[in-house]
Design a protein around this motif. Sequence first.
Motif, mmCIF file in Angstrom:
data_model
loop_
_atom_site.group_PDB
_atom_site.id
_atom_site.type_symbol
_atom_site.label_atom_id
_atom_site.label_comp_id
_atom_site.label_asym_id
_atom_site.label_seq_id
_atom_site.Cartn_x
_atom_site.Cartn_y
_atom_site.Cartn_z
ATOM 1 N N GLN A 23 34.944 47.195 39.821
ATOM 2 C CA GLN A 23 34.335 47.196 41.150
ATOM 3 C C GLN A 23 32.992 46.474 41.138
ATOM 4 O O GLN A 23 32.363 46.298 40.103
ATOM 5 N N ASP A 24 32.586 46.063 42.349
ATOM 6 C CA ASP A 24 31.221 45.635 42.584
ATOM 7 C C ASP A 24 30.742 46.373 43.830
ATOM 8 O O ASP A 24 31.251 47.460 44.147
ATOM 9 N N PHE A 25 29.808 45.804 44.569
ATOM 10 C CA PHE A 25 29.235 46.511 45.713
ATOM 11 C C PHE A 25 30.245 46.749 46.840
ATOM 12 O O PHE A 25 30.057 47.634 47.672
ATOM 13 N N ARG A 26 31.332 45.970 46.889
ATOM 14 C CA ARG A 26 32.264 46.057 48.015
ATOM 15 C C ARG A 26 32.937 47.432 48.112
ATOM 16 O O ARG A 26 33.120 47.969 49.205
ATOM 17 N N LEU A 40 27.380 52.217 42.534
ATOM 18 C CA LEU A 40 27.381 50.913 41.882
ATOM 19 C C LEU A 40 27.182 51.110 40.387
ATOM 20 O O LEU A 40 26.151 51.627 39.962
ATOM 21 N N CYS A 42 26.042 50.004 36.919
ATOM 22 C CA CYS A 42 25.018 49.000 36.604
ATOM 23 C C CYS A 42 24.892 48.662 35.123
ATOM 24 O O CYS A 42 24.180 47.709 34.768
ATOM 25 N N LEU A 45 25.766 45.055 34.253
ATOM 26 C CA LEU A 45 25.255 44.001 35.130
ATOM 27 C C LEU A 45 23.983 43.376 34.570
ATOM 28 O O LEU A 45 23.111 44.075 34.054
ATOM 29 N N ALA A 49 22.480 40.013 38.682
ATOM 30 C CA ALA A 49 23.649 40.583 39.350
ATOM 31 C C ALA A 49 23.316 41.928 39.976
ATOM 32 O O ALA A 49 23.785 42.249 41.075
ATOM 33 N N ASN A 53 23.695 42.686 43.973
ATOM 34 C CA ASN A 53 24.545 43.762 44.479
ATOM 35 C C ASN A 53 23.744 44.747 45.323
ATOM 36 O O ASN A 53 24.207 45.198 46.380
ATOM 37 N N GLN A 250 38.197 45.900 42.330
ATOM 38 C CA GLN A 250 38.492 44.652 41.612
ATOM 39 C C GLN A 250 39.474 44.886 40.463
ATOM 40 O O GLN A 250 39.504 44.125 39.497
#
Length: 351
Positions: A23-26, A40, A42, A45, A49, A53, A250
Motif C-alpha cells: 500500500q501507499d497513501f491511497r 501509512l 513508513c 519509505l 517518499a 505521501n 497495491q
Amino acid sequence: MHPFFQHLGLRYPLIQAPMAGVQDFRLALSVAQAGGLGSLPCATLSAQALQENLQALRQSLGADSAINVNFFCHSEPAITAEAEQRWHKALAPLYEELGLDSQAIPGLQSGRQPFTAALADLIAPFKPQVVSFHFGLPPAALVEQIKSWGGQVIASATTVAEGEWLQAHGADAVIAQGLEAGGHRGHFLSRDTSLQMGTFALVPQLVQALRIPVIAAGGIASVETVRAAMALGAAGVQVGTAYLLSPEAQTSAVHRQALQSPAARHTALTRAFTGGAARGIVNRAIQALNTQDADIPAFPLASSAIAPLRSHAEAQGLGDFTPLWSGQNNQLLSSESAAVITEHLGQAALQ
C-alpha cells in the motif's frame, strides 16, 4: 464509541493496519474518507517518499483529519561475514534450482529503518494525530515529542507483558496482535512465539490488565469477528488482510492470485523473507527455508538476498519466493473498495 476514537473525530473505531509493500497513501486515504483511521507504513519509505505521501494525504483530507503513521523500533543488527556466509549457503541450492548464479547472491542489507529523531523532525510539521510503532517504542524523548503536538502513541503487543510495558512507557493505546495476524509479529520483549496467543485470548487479558484502550488485531476480517472483539472489551479493531483485494491496495498480481486460491488456507510464521517472524501463505520459500531457521540472519537483513529469487519467479507469474502476507482468516475477502469494506466492518463495531 470509545473516547479514544471520538477524540480523533472518526466515524468508526476501526484502524486500517499499516502494510508495507502492499500500500501507499491511497489505501489510507480511502479508509479515512470512509470514517476509519487510515494508516501509512513508513519503515520502508525514503524521506522524500514519506513527505510526498504525507503531503498527498493532507492535501486530500485537510490538516484536521486523523491519520496514522507507522514506524518500526527495531535495533539494527550487526552485519557479519559469518552470518552472510550461512545465509548464502542456505540460499545457494534455490538459486541453482532456478538457474541463477549462486556466486552472485547479494550481501546482507537493512531495508527497513527504525524510528529516529530525524524521522520525528520530518513528520513534525504534519502533526499526525496518531503515530504507531511495531517492536516496542522509541526513546522517551521521541515519545514526548510526538505528544507535544497532540499526537497519540500506540504500539503492538503480542503478550500481556508487552502490553504492560507499553503502558508503563507512555503508550496511549495498545494493539493486541493475536497470533493469527498476517505480516510481521510485533513482539519485542521475547522472540519466543510460544509465548504468544490468539486474538480472542489476548484481548480480554489485556483489557483486564491495562488502564489504556486495547485494539484487537489478527483474524478481524468479517462482521462476526469485529463483533466478537468488541464483545470481549476491545475499544476498536485493526484490520489488515481484509483490505488486500481492494483496488486501492497495491497487492501484486501473484499475491492476489494466492489469496483467492485454495493455498490461502495454509499460512505459517516464517523468518525467511526478512529475518523477522511474519505470517504469510505457505510457498516454496517458506517450505525450503523454515527448516533452516538458524541460518536466516536477524531482522531486517534477509530481504536483499531473497530479492533475485522473487524477481525471477514473479517474471513467470509465480509467487514461490514472494512474501504472501496474510492472516489466517482470509477465506471471505472482498474485492470491493476500501471505503465499502471500512463502512461494512466499521458499522459492525458500533452495534
